[in-house]
Design an enzyme around this catalytic site. Structure first.
Site, PDB file in Angstrom:
ATOM      1  N   SER A 287      38.286  27.587  14.810  1.00 58.56           N
ATOM      2  CA  SER A 287      39.737  28.217  14.314  1.00 58.56           C
ATOM      3  C   SER A 287      40.052  28.823  13.393  1.00 58.56           C
ATOM      4  O   SER A 287      39.752  27.956  12.049  1.00 58.56           O
ATOM      5  CB  SER A 287      40.630  27.362  14.998  1.00 58.56           C
ATOM      6  OG  SER A 287      40.043  27.098  16.855  1.00 58.56           O
TER       7      SER A 287
HETATM    8  N1  SAM Z   1      36.811  23.081  17.552  1.00 59.97           N
HETATM    9  C1  SAM Z   1      35.973  24.627  17.589  1.00 59.97           C
HETATM   10  C2  SAM Z   1      35.174  24.270  16.124  1.00 59.97           C
HETATM   11  O1  SAM Z   1      35.872  23.945  15.597  1.00 59.97           O
HETATM   12  O2  SAM Z   1      34.122  25.217  15.344  1.00 59.97           O
HETATM   13  C3  SAM Z   1      37.018  25.819  17.701  1.00 59.97           C
HETATM   14  C4  SAM Z   1      36.515  25.921  19.074  1.00 59.97           C
HETATM   15  S1  SAM Z   1      36.590  27.785  19.671  1.00 59.97           S
HETATM   16  C5  SAM Z   1      38.575  28.213  19.415  1.00 59.97           C
HETATM   17  C6  SAM Z   1      36.773  26.880  22.149  1.00 59.97           C
HETATM   18  C7  SAM Z   1      35.675  26.638  22.444  1.00 59.97           C
HETATM   19  O3  SAM Z   1      36.279  26.207  23.521  1.00 59.97           O
HETATM   20  C8  SAM Z   1      34.420  27.811  22.579  1.00 59.97           C
HETATM   21  O4  SAM Z   1      33.321  27.137  21.879  1.00 59.97           O
HETATM   22  C9  SAM Z   1      33.900  27.260  23.920  1.00 59.97           C
HETATM   23  O5  SAM Z   1      32.979  27.505  24.040  1.00 59.97           O
HETATM   24  C10 SAM Z   1      34.808  26.116  24.428  1.00 59.97           C
HETATM   25  N2  SAM Z   1      35.128  25.622  26.019  1.00 59.97           N
HETATM   26  C11 SAM Z   1      35.925  26.936  26.416  1.00 59.97           C
HETATM   27  N3  SAM Z   1      36.126  25.909  27.912  1.00 59.97           N
HETATM   28  C12 SAM Z   1      35.597  24.484  27.492  1.00 59.97           C
HETATM   29  C13 SAM Z   1      35.345  23.474  28.507  1.00 59.97           C
HETATM   30  N4  SAM Z   1      35.302  24.144  29.338  1.00 59.97           N
HETATM   31  N5  SAM Z   1      35.003  22.662  28.508  1.00 59.97           N
HETATM   32  C14 SAM Z   1      34.574  22.892  26.699  1.00 59.97           C
HETATM   33  N6  SAM Z   1      34.442  23.603  26.021  1.00 59.97           N
HETATM   34  C15 SAM Z   1      34.790  24.734  26.763  1.00 59.97           C
END
Ligand code: SAM
Length: 218
Positions: free
Chosen positions: A67
């Site tokens: 992000s």
């Molecule tokens: N917080 C992260 C970082 O610091 O790099 C960025 C997160 S990225 C914008 C969103 C993440 O949410 C992705 O890696 C995606 O695979 C994960 N995601 C989406 N749906 C999810 C779920 N139901 N459970 C766990 N992770 C999920």
């Protein structure tokens, strides 16, 4: 930055990023100090290292993103993290947000649906010395084993607030989650006061989708 970088150049760039965040209204010194001390360039692919301290989201593996620093700072500020808080993050991604929370003294639990991303994030936690509990799974149903949490942060865009996450929030706890359609979301802050859940809403954001039982279907 040129194509070769010294730690000093990264340090300078990180300091400039903190100044940008401050100028954009981030006031929580715990958040600013954490972002000022964590090497974000370690969380991005080599090719993006020159851009690691720009205030922008960047691609990571599995077609996901780390992000934008402003978004990380804004959401973390909304959580009002205090040392010793138990915080659940949904969407580990690169592991950067989890490290920001750990650096602020939180006990961090994080869930990622992509195994490959979590493996890389775990390596970073170890190398940087952060003690973060993590698992692969569907974060929309939370992690009931360690509930209740004083903070829950969802770092992917949800169609609605997952009821399971509300149930796992402690009294006085805070949940921060972007909710909307897949094009844009509103940042929602939910504060639990006994059986009451009080909501606040904040400006528009854009996240990759939250995919799961209580999120978007694939
Ligand atoms: N917080 C992260 C970082 O610091 O790099 C960025 C997160 S990225 C914008 C969103 C993440 O949410 C992705 O890696 C995606 O695979 C994960 N995601 C989406 N749906 C999810 C779920 N139901 N459970 C766990 N992770 C999920």
């Amino acid at each position: 930055m040129s194509s070769t970088y010294s730690n000093r150049q990264y340090d300078l760039a990180r300091g400039q990023l903190v100044d940008i965040l401050r100028s954009r209204g981030i006031e929580d010194t715990g958040v600013l100090d954490a972002i000022g001390s964590i090497p974000r360039h370690v969380f991005v692919q080599d090719v993006f290292r020159p851009r690691a301290y720009e205030d922008s989201a960047l691609p990571i593996a599995c077609q996901q993103t780390i992000s934008q620093p402003y978004t990380v700072a804004f959401m973390t500020q909304l959580l009002q993290v205090r040392r010793g808080d138990k915080v659940l993050e949904i969407g580990t991604g690169s592991g950067y947000q989890a490290c920001v929370l750990a650096q602020m003294g939180a006990r961090v639990f994080t869930i990622e649906r992509h195994f490959d991303l979590l493996e890389e994030a775990r390596t970073r936690f170890d190398e940087l010395g952060y003690n973060v509990a993590s698992k692969v799974g569907d974060g929309t149903i939370g992690w009931s084993q360690f509930a209740p949490y004083s903070g829950i942060i969802v770092t992917a865009g949800a169609p609605d607030i997952p009821q399971s996450l509300l149930r796992q929030l402690d009294d006085g706890g805070r949940l921060v989650i972007p909710v909307g359609d897949q094009g844009s979301q509103t940042m929602i802050l939910v504060e639990r006061r006994g059986d009451e859940f009080v909501q606040g809403r904040h400006a528009g954001f854009k996240f990759v989708p939250l995919v799961g039982k209580e999120g978007w279907r694939k």
